[in-house]
Design an enzyme around this catalytic site. Structure first.
Site, PDB file in Angstrom:
ATOM      1  N   TYR A  42      -1.254  -0.685  10.357  1.00  0.00           N
ATOM      2  CA  TYR A  42      -1.442  -0.976   8.929  1.00  0.00           C
ATOM      3  C   TYR A  42      -0.214  -0.555   8.120  1.00  0.00           C
ATOM      4  O   TYR A  42       0.336  -1.327   7.340  1.00  0.00           O
ATOM      5  CB  TYR A  42      -2.697  -0.252   8.424  1.00  0.00           C
ATOM      6  CG  TYR A  42      -3.059  -0.577   6.986  1.00  0.00           C
ATOM      7  CD1 TYR A  42      -3.662  -1.779   6.666  1.00  0.00           C
ATOM      8  CD2 TYR A  42      -2.797   0.332   5.954  1.00  0.00           C
ATOM      9  CE1 TYR A  42      -3.997  -2.083   5.351  1.00  0.00           C
ATOM     10  CE2 TYR A  42      -3.126   0.038   4.644  1.00  0.00           C
ATOM     11  CZ  TYR A  42      -3.732  -1.170   4.344  1.00  0.00           C
ATOM     12  OH  TYR A  42      -4.051  -1.460   3.029  1.00  0.00           O
ATOM     13  N   SER A  90       0.851  -1.198   0.000  1.00  0.00           N
ATOM     14  CA  SER A  90       0.000   0.000   0.000  1.00  0.00           C
ATOM     15  C   SER A  90       0.881   1.241   0.000  1.00  0.00           C
ATOM     16  O   SER A  90       2.043   1.189   0.453  1.00  0.00           O
ATOM     17  CB  SER A  90      -0.856   0.015   1.273  1.00  0.00           C
ATOM     18  OG  SER A  90      -1.473   1.277   1.457  1.00  0.00           O
TER      19      SER A  90
HETATM   20  N1  LIG Z   1      -8.753  -0.564  -0.952  1.00  0.00           N
HETATM   21  C1  LIG Z   1      -7.671   0.200  -0.766  1.00  0.00           C
HETATM   22  O1  LIG Z   1      -7.756   1.429  -0.744  1.00  0.00           O
HETATM   23  C2  LIG Z   1      -6.319  -0.445  -0.618  1.00  0.00           C
HETATM   24  C3  LIG Z   1      -5.190   0.384  -0.740  1.00  0.00           C
HETATM   25  C4  LIG Z   1      -3.930  -0.161  -0.601  1.00  0.00           C
HETATM   26  C5  LIG Z   1      -3.792  -1.518  -0.335  1.00  0.00           C
HETATM   27  N2  LIG Z   1      -4.908  -2.299  -0.207  1.00  0.00           N
HETATM   28  C6  LIG Z   1      -4.693  -3.716   0.082  1.00  0.00           C
HETATM   29  O2  LIG Z   1      -5.287  -4.485  -0.938  1.00  0.00           O
HETATM   30  C7  LIG Z   1      -5.586  -5.773  -0.441  1.00  0.00           C
HETATM   31  C8  LIG Z   1      -7.008  -6.137  -0.823  1.00  0.00           C
HETATM   32  O3  LIG Z   1      -7.903  -5.279  -0.130  1.00  0.00           O
HETATM   33  P1  LIG Z   1      -9.239  -4.724  -0.773  1.00  0.00           P
HETATM   34  O4  LIG Z   1      -9.135  -3.266  -0.880  1.00  0.00           O
HETATM   35  O5  LIG Z   1      -9.610  -5.494  -1.978  1.00  0.00           O
HETATM   36  O6  LIG Z   1     -10.247  -4.997   0.451  1.00  0.00           O
HETATM   37  P2  LIG Z   1     -11.372  -6.105   0.660  1.00  0.00           P
HETATM   38  O7  LIG Z   1     -11.763  -5.999   2.070  1.00  0.00           O
HETATM   39  O8  LIG Z   1     -12.406  -5.942  -0.383  1.00  0.00           O
HETATM   40  O9  LIG Z   1     -10.592  -7.478   0.395  1.00  0.00           O
HETATM   41  C9  LIG Z   1      -9.730  -8.079   1.323  1.00  0.00           C
HETATM   42  C10 LIG Z   1     -10.095  -9.545   1.441  1.00  0.00           C
HETATM   43  O10 LIG Z   1      -9.177 -10.202   2.321  1.00  0.00           O
HETATM   44  C11 LIG Z   1      -9.945 -11.110   3.096  1.00  0.00           C
HETATM   45  N3  LIG Z   1      -9.264 -11.483   4.318  1.00  0.00           N
HETATM   46  C12 LIG Z   1      -9.091 -10.736   5.428  1.00  0.00           C
HETATM   47  N4  LIG Z   1      -8.456 -11.434   6.371  1.00  0.00           N
HETATM   48  C13 LIG Z   1      -8.216 -12.653   5.856  1.00  0.00           C
HETATM   49  C14 LIG Z   1      -7.599 -13.806   6.360  1.00  0.00           C
HETATM   50  N5  LIG Z   1      -7.092 -13.841   7.586  1.00  0.00           N
HETATM   51  N6  LIG Z   1      -7.530 -14.895   5.564  1.00  0.00           N
HETATM   52  C15 LIG Z   1      -8.059 -14.882   4.313  1.00  0.00           C
HETATM   53  N7  LIG Z   1      -8.653 -13.798   3.783  1.00  0.00           N
HETATM   54  C16 LIG Z   1      -8.739 -12.690   4.550  1.00  0.00           C
HETATM   55  C17 LIG Z   1     -11.235 -10.368   3.376  1.00  0.00           C
HETATM   56  O11 LIG Z   1     -12.274 -11.257   3.796  1.00  0.00           O
HETATM   57  C18 LIG Z   1     -11.514  -9.726   2.035  1.00  0.00           C
HETATM   58  O12 LIG Z   1     -12.290 -10.543   1.204  1.00  0.00           O
HETATM   59  C19 LIG Z   1      -5.342  -5.723   1.067  1.00  0.00           C
HETATM   60  O13 LIG Z   1      -4.087  -6.295   1.356  1.00  0.00           O
HETATM   61  C20 LIG Z   1      -5.340  -4.235   1.352  1.00  0.00           C
HETATM   62  O14 LIG Z   1      -4.582  -3.920   2.497  1.00  0.00           O
HETATM   63  C21 LIG Z   1      -6.165  -1.801  -0.344  1.00  0.00           C
END
Ligand SMILES: NC(=O)c1ccc[n+]([C@@H]2O[C@H](COP(=O)([O-])OP(=O)(O)OC[C@H]3O[C@@H](n4cnc5c(N)ncnc54)[C@H](O)[C@@H]3O)[C@@H](O)[C@H]2O)c1
Length: 293
Positions: free
Chosen positions: A181, A168
């Protein structure tokens, strides 16, 4: 006949039932890969949430079987080249089942996407409960570490492969309220570099992506933010958050992951690619201007 960019490859995507992970699973299948993806089952997520105290609030309690984030339903729609396995990435035995499924169903592994993540709304370090810190580090850092550990022998057996971890921009900038985070996302960048060196002689490439704000449930449906936010409003806000004047979509990140997973990036390893619309390269003179005037 169109040959997909991942034709004949087998991939694992963690956290694949939502947001960036889901877009990646869909893109990979469209590009010819066979994909095993994992996520928490709604019921397991709820039980876990109940057992974790404050940290349980990191899990999206609104996920429901049959809803848009039902892994089995997603796999059903994508066809025989997509398989869902319920697994918690912080539990080595549970995660190992995902890898076993890839070997059993598709004969091995070429690509791992360490994408599962939790975060949002933890608040200042001073008031953030210890349990939130522990769970954030467990999912965002231990999860990818275990993934790399399990993937290496399988990728080596194939003569090489690609690992991509979702970090991120929080790894790169000092963002208040993201002590756990941001630290977890910075740590996976170093994990990426170390693993890239450890894997290089076996042609195992290890890279990361650093998205800016992406409109997914981690932002608009986090129980820690104490309210469901209208995704349309989140999209509008994110459209103004960086120099490129639109919101980043999960597909923007998935497309970058696809490139890193494919042979097109065959000489790229140990790198982090920002998918942030210019967020991290803009000089912000706002505060200085306030002092000057
Ligand atoms: N959305 C943003 O703005 C953003 C920005 C930078 C990084 N990210 C990163 O992108 C990645 C995906 O996030 P997203 O935005 O799609 O959010 P999201 O919440 O839609 O998806 C994350 C998924 O991970 C799953 N998850 C959580 N804990 C888990 C575990 N212990 N075992 C298995 N699955 C688990 C959740 O159930 C969810 O389906 C994450 O690593 C997040 O930190 C997101």
């Amino acid at each position: 006949m169109t040959v997909g960019r991942l034709a004949g490859k087998t991939a694992i995507v963690t956290g694949g039932a939502s947001g960036i992970g889901l877009a990646t699973v869909q893109r990979f299948v469209a590009e010819g890969a066979s994909v095993v993806f994992c996520d928490l089952l709604p019921e397991a997520g709820r039980e876990l949430a109940a057992s974790l105290g404050d940290a349980g609030k990191l899990h999206h309690s609104r996920r429901a079987a049959g809803g848009p984030n039902d892994g089995d339903a997603i796999a059903g729609e994508l066809g025989a080249r997509a398989v869902f396995v319920a697994a918690d990435v912080t539990d080595q035995a549970s995660l190992a089942k995902v890898f076993e499924t890839a070997v059993k169903q598709f004969g091995g592994l070429d690509i791992l996407v360490n994408n599962a993540g939790v975060g949002g709304g933890e608040g200042p370090i001073e008031t953030c409960p210890r349990s939130l810190f522990d769970r954030t580090l467990a999912v965002n850092l231990l999860g990818p570490w275990l993934g790399i550990k399990l993937a290496f022998p399988l990728l080596r057996a194939r003569g090489g492969g690609s690992i991509v971890t979702t970090s991120s921009v929080s790894a790169l900038l000092g963002m208040p309220g993201q002590g756990a985070y941001g630290a977890s996302k910075a740590a996976v960048l170093q994990l990426t570099r170390v693993a890239a060196i450890e894997g290089a002689s076996d042609f195992i490439r290890v890279n990361a992506v650093c998205p800016g704000g992406v409109s997914t449930p981690i932002i608009y449906d986090s129980p820690l933010l104490a309210r469901g936010i209208d995704p349309a409003l989140v999209g509008q806000g994110l459209g103004r958050a960086q120099p490129l004047p639109r919101a980043c979509q999960p597909e923007d990140v998935a497309n970058t992951i696809l490139w890193l997973a494919s042979e097109e990036s065959g000489f790229v390893t140990g790198q982090a690619i920002n998918v942030d619309g210019g967020l991290t390269i803009e000089f912000d003179s706002k505060h200085r201007r306030q002092i000057d005037t």
